[in-house]
Design an enzyme around this catalytic site. Structure first.
Site, PDB file in Angstrom:
ATOM      1  N   ASP A   1       0.803  -1.215   0.000  1.00  0.00           N
ATOM      2  CA  ASP A   1       0.000   0.000   0.000  1.00  0.00           C
ATOM      3  C   ASP A   1       0.841   1.274   0.000  1.00  0.00           C
ATOM      4  OD1 ASP A   1       1.047  -0.079   2.525  1.00  0.00           O
ATOM      5  OD2 ASP A   1      -0.866  -0.098   3.589  1.00  0.00           O
TER       6      ASP A   1
ATOM      7  N   CYS B   1       4.729   0.107   3.047  1.00  0.00           N
ATOM      8  CA  CYS B   1       5.309  -1.184   3.448  1.00  0.00           C
ATOM      9  C   CYS B   1       6.685  -1.051   4.096  1.00  0.00           C
ATOM     10  CB  CYS B   1       5.354  -2.149   2.270  1.00  0.00           C
ATOM     11  SG  CYS B   1       6.077  -1.463   0.772  1.00  0.00           S
TER      12      CYS B   1
ATOM     13  N   HIS C   1       8.283  -2.567  -3.386  1.00  0.00           N
ATOM     14  CA  HIS C   1       7.712  -3.255  -2.225  1.00  0.00           C
ATOM     15  C   HIS C   1       8.787  -3.811  -1.279  1.00  0.00           C
ATOM     16  CE1 HIS C   1       4.603  -5.194   0.068  1.00  0.00           C
ATOM     17  NE2 HIS C   1       5.225  -6.346  -0.004  1.00  0.00           N
TER      18      HIS C   1
END
Length: 269
Positions: free
Chosen positions: A85, A88, A263
């Site tokens: 989102d 992270c 990420h």
């Protein structure tokens, strides 16, 4: 990750003058729907998983990633996923570091002292006390929970409570912003686009859901004096991941993270 890729695939490539606003609104609405879908199916932080689950995310014939996962598996045994989102890095760092402090000891005492006085430092830098107080209180409340030596499951439950978890993320973002601005002469050299450090912080650090890069990690690790090792796994040459330790030269790392483009997840030896 698939949902994030879906956003990119479905976004219009261009627009003419009269349709731009409608197009932008459609993109925002679509991103909101996808984020809601992610939230409905993905916890903020997962249980600890066998590292071998990574093999299933890439096709068997994808030799680049299969080789890099194999290399990663030589040094790490488990992974904990974070929700993709944009928050992270902060969520992964916050949980991993507090998890490492569950045993108590001088490092927890040091971290509590640094965290306790961090609000006053931010206020001296110009942050409004009213704005940051609730975030700081939640941050300190979580440290108090860690002092009671809860189980990992109890800590995980706290981090999976949206409000608590997001408040921790916000406060870590504020600490990162504060450190960047405190040492703005140094960090100015790393900022592109003619922006000042303050502008960069307002646009790329403080807002929720903004992704993090080297500069964010360096600033937070220095602000809290915590060593972070990040394993970078992408399609670069070679069959191994590339490890970076922040701040440079610090040892031993207290937090281990896996970075794949856009990420961060938590790694365990």
């Amino acid at each position: 990750m698939a949902a994030e890729e879906s956003v990119r695939r479905q976004q219009p490539s261009d627009c003419d003058g009269g349709n731009c606003l409608t197009s932008d609104e459609a993109i925002i609405a679509q991103q909101d729907r996808i984020q809601q879908e992610i939230a409905g199916h993905t916890p903020l932080l997962s249980e600890r998983l066998e590292l071998s689950v990574l093999y299933q995310e890439y096709a068997p014939e994808d030799q680049v990633y299969q080789d890099k996962i194999k290399d990663l598996h030589r040094r790490y045994n488990h992974i904990r996923r974070t929700r993709p989102d944009g928050n992270c890095f902060y969520r992964a760092f916050g949980f991993s570091y507090l998890e490492a402090l569950l045993g108590g000891g001088p490092e927890l005492t040091r971290f509590k002292e640094v965290s306790l006085h961090s609000k006053d430092e931010l206020i001296r830098q110009g942050f409004t006390e009213f704005t940051i107080e609730d975030f700081h209180n939640t941050f300190m409340d979580l440290i108090a929970i860690v002092e009671k030596r809860p189980t990992i499951s109890e800590l995980l439950a706290a981090f999976n409570e949206q409000t608590v978890s997001d408040y921790v993320v916000v406060y870590l973002r504020l600490l990162t912003s504060g450190h960047l601005q405190k040492d703005s002469i140094f960090y100015q050299h790393f900022i592109e686009g003619g922006r000042s450090v303050k502008e960069f912080c307002q646009q790329e650090v403080e807002p929720m859901c903004k992704e993090s890069d080297h500069i964010h990690i360096i600033a937070l690790s220095q602000a809290l004096n915590v060593s972070i090792q990040v394993e970078y796994m992408d399609r670069g040459d070679g069959g191994t991941t590339v490890a970076h330790v922040f701040p440079e030269g610090s040892d031993p790392p207290q937090v281990f993270l896996l970075y794949r483009p856009g990420h961060y997840d938590i790694l365990y030896k």
